[in-house]
Design a protein around this motif. Structure first.
Motif, PDB file in Angstrom:
ATOM      1  N   SER A  70       0.826  -1.204   0.000  1.00 14.65           N
ATOM      2  CA  SER A  70       0.000   0.000   0.000  1.00 14.65           C
ATOM      3  C   SER A  70       0.863   1.258   0.000  1.00 14.65           C
ATOM      4  CB  SER A  70      -0.940   0.024   1.207  1.00 14.65           C
ATOM      5  OG  SER A  70      -0.248   0.432   2.375  1.00 14.65           O
ATOM      6  N   GLU A  71       0.261   2.334  -0.448  1.00 14.53           N
ATOM      7  CA  GLU A  71       0.981   3.609  -0.509  1.00 14.53           C
ATOM      8  C   GLU A  71       1.277   4.128   0.894  1.00 14.53           C
ATOM      9  OE1 GLU A  71       0.533   7.949  -2.750  1.00 14.53           O
ATOM     10  OE2 GLU A  71      -1.079   6.458  -2.885  1.00 14.53           O
ATOM     11  N   LEU A  72       0.316   3.996   1.825  1.00 15.86           N
ATOM     12  CA  LEU A  72       0.546   4.478   3.186  1.00 15.86           C
ATOM     13  C   LEU A  72       1.664   3.691   3.864  1.00 15.86           C
ATOM     14  CD1 LEU A  72      -0.154   6.286   5.555  1.00 15.86           C
ATOM     15  CD2 LEU A  72      -1.920   4.625   6.217  1.00 15.86           C
ATOM     16  N   TYR A  73       1.701   2.387   3.662  1.00 17.23           N
ATOM     17  CA  TYR A  73       2.775   1.569   4.243  1.00 17.23           C
ATOM     18  C   TYR A  73       4.134   2.074   3.768  1.00 17.23           C
ATOM     19  CZ  TYR A  73       5.389  -2.633   5.621  1.00 17.23           C
ATOM     20  OH  TYR A  73       6.287  -3.505   6.185  1.00 17.23           O
ATOM     21  N   ARG A  74       4.246   2.347   2.484  1.00 11.17           N
ATOM     22  CA  ARG A  74       5.519   2.826   1.932  1.00 11.17           C
ATOM     23  C   ARG A  74       5.873   4.200   2.492  1.00 11.17           C
ATOM     24  NH1 ARG A  74       4.911   3.128  -4.064  1.00 11.17           N
ATOM     25  NH2 ARG A  74       7.188   3.467  -4.015  1.00 11.17           N
ATOM     26  N   LEU A  75       4.854   5.032   2.694  1.00 12.26           N
ATOM     27  CA  LEU A  75       5.104   6.347   3.290  1.00 12.26           C
ATOM     28  C   LEU A  75       5.589   6.207   4.728  1.00 12.26           C
ATOM     29  CD1 LEU A  75       4.863   9.483   3.165  1.00 12.26           C
ATOM     30  CD2 LEU A  75       2.509   9.186   4.003  1.00 12.26           C
ATOM     31  N   ASN A  76       4.910   5.365   5.504  1.00  9.74           N
ATOM     32  CA  ASN A  76       5.290   5.173   6.900  1.00  9.74           C
ATOM     33  C   ASN A  76       6.695   4.604   7.040  1.00  9.74           C
ATOM     34  OD1 ASN A  76       3.092   6.166   8.396  1.00  9.74           O
ATOM     35  ND2 ASN A  76       1.945   4.259   8.154  1.00  9.74           N
ATOM     36  N   HIS A  77       7.136   3.839   6.062  1.00  9.27           N
ATOM     37  CA  HIS A  77       8.475   3.260   6.104  1.00  9.27           C
ATOM     38  C   HIS A  77       9.490   4.140   5.367  1.00  9.27           C
ATOM     39  CE1 HIS A  77       6.163  -0.184   7.502  1.00  9.27           C
ATOM     40  NE2 HIS A  77       7.299  -0.707   7.933  1.00  9.27           N
ATOM     41  N   ARG A  78       9.064   5.374   5.082  1.00 10.69           N
ATOM     42  CA  ARG A  78       9.926   6.411   4.514  1.00 10.69           C
ATOM     43  C   ARG A  78      10.520   6.000   3.172  1.00 10.69           C
ATOM     44  NH1 ARG A  78       7.432   7.452   8.707  1.00 10.69           N
ATOM     45  NH2 ARG A  78       8.204   8.883  10.332  1.00 10.69           N
ATOM     46  N   GLU A  79       9.763   5.165   2.437  1.00 13.56           N
ATOM     47  CA  GLU A  79      10.199   4.789   1.098  1.00 13.56           C
ATOM     48  C   GLU A  79       9.830   5.860   0.084  1.00 13.56           C
ATOM     49  OE1 GLU A  79       8.530   0.998   0.171  1.00 13.56           O
ATOM     50  OE2 GLU A  79       9.306   0.030   1.981  1.00 13.56           O
TER      51      GLU A  79
END
Length: 325
Positions: A70-79
């Motif tokens: 997901s996009e939010l997961y990638r954001l939270n992991h600073r990707e």
């Protein structure tokens, strides 16, 4: 007999409209960590209902905190720092609710929420010191959105949109159905109910409010709804009991532990489901008095509060239309 009567009543409340137009065109799935459905009474068929669910699934790929794709997961992991219009908009909305509720609604509780597992077969309490450590990295002020760029002031802040994304999605599904010519439908996203239009024949839908701790079909009261959202936050929805004490999923942003007050449930009635989603949580955290004040000060929003003595407390705009069952 009382329970059977209420079950029949609730069935009529939540599915009203079938009798005049035959069986609704319906599609359902398990999405957003809950059972969701779209029921169309006029203006579309099952293909349209399924298309709405497909749209819901695409939004889940944006807003899920736990899905690695997901996009939010990638954001939270600073990707990533650049996000889609949809994610930027929902984060910005969440931050606005954080400001307007004095932090009672906080989308940055993700790292704390991760410590709680309310679906575990053998539930356990999180470590208190770890809760406190992670709580130090929360606060809506730690996140900012400018255009499509999301910036974190704290490297350990984790965004959780569980208290606002479903409402946003319900609004977008309603927009989609209207664009397809649907004039009568119910969107049910598990605690987020949106009544599009009215019943076939022109009468409003009648929405039942669940009786706390009873089966879902058992209502404590109801209200008419036409182009309105009804969103409920209740401590009985996801919880576990340990050593004789109930622990529920509505966490206090000040402590990281389940909210402790005299409320069992809060239902918000509003034109926008996203408002109901965020405010049902915020009002639960604030409690009856402060929560009711917030509702009365917010235009276009009404509320049903249920306290632990099973008394119903209504905002002023519902006093003449809400009925007990």
């Amino acid at each position: 007999m009382r329970k059977l009567f209420l079950w029949l009543l609730a069935l009529g409340l939540l599915l009203s409209g079938c009798g005049q137009a035959g069986e609704p065109a319906e599609a359902g799935a398990f999405l957003l960590d809950t059972a969701v459905s779209v029921r169309i009474y006029e203006g579309g068929g099952r293909d349209t209902a399924q298309a709405a669910l497909d749209l819901c699934a695409s939004y889940e790929k944006i807003f899920s905190r736990t899905d690695p794709d997901s996009e939010l997961y990638r954001l939270n992991h600073r990707e990533i720092t650049q996000v889609s219009d949809e994610l930027a908009q929902v984060i910005a909305l969440g931050l606005d609710y954080g400001r307007s509720t004095g932090g009672a609604f906080d989308i940055t509780m993700g790292a704390v929420s991760e410590l709680w597992d309310f679906a575990a077969e053998d539930p356990a309490l999180p470590d208190g010191e770890e809760v406190a450590r992670r709580l130090a990295h929360t606060g809506w002020e730690t996140v900012s959105v400018e255009g499509n760029t999301v910036t974190f002031a704290d490297p350990e802040t984790v965004i959780d949109l569980g208290g606002v994304a479903k409402g946003y999605i319900a609004d977008r599904l309603a927009d989609f159905l209207r664009g397809e010519g649907v004039t009568s439908a119910i969107i049910d996203l598990g605690g987020n109910l949106y009544c599009l239009g009215s019943r076939p024949g022109g009468e409003p839908f009648q929405v039942g409010i669940q009786y706390p701790y009873e089966e879902r079909q058992t209502t404590i009261g109801g209200l008419p709804a036409e182009n309105l959202s009804v969103v409920t936050s209740g401590l009985y929805e996801r919880s576990f009991t340990l050593d004789g004490r109930l622990y529920h999923h509505i966490l206090d942003p000040d402590t990281g532990w389940p909210v402790e007050n005299d409320l069992l449930a809060v239902s918000i009635v509003s034109e926008r489901s996203v408002d109901g989603d965020a405010l049902s949580t915020a009002c639960f955290v604030l409690g009856l008095e402060a929560g009711m004040d917030l509702v009365e000060d917010t235009e276009g929003v009404e509320a049903v509060f249920i306290t632990d003595d099973f008394q119903v407390h209504l905002s002023s705009g519902l006093e003449e239309v809400f009925y007990l069952t």
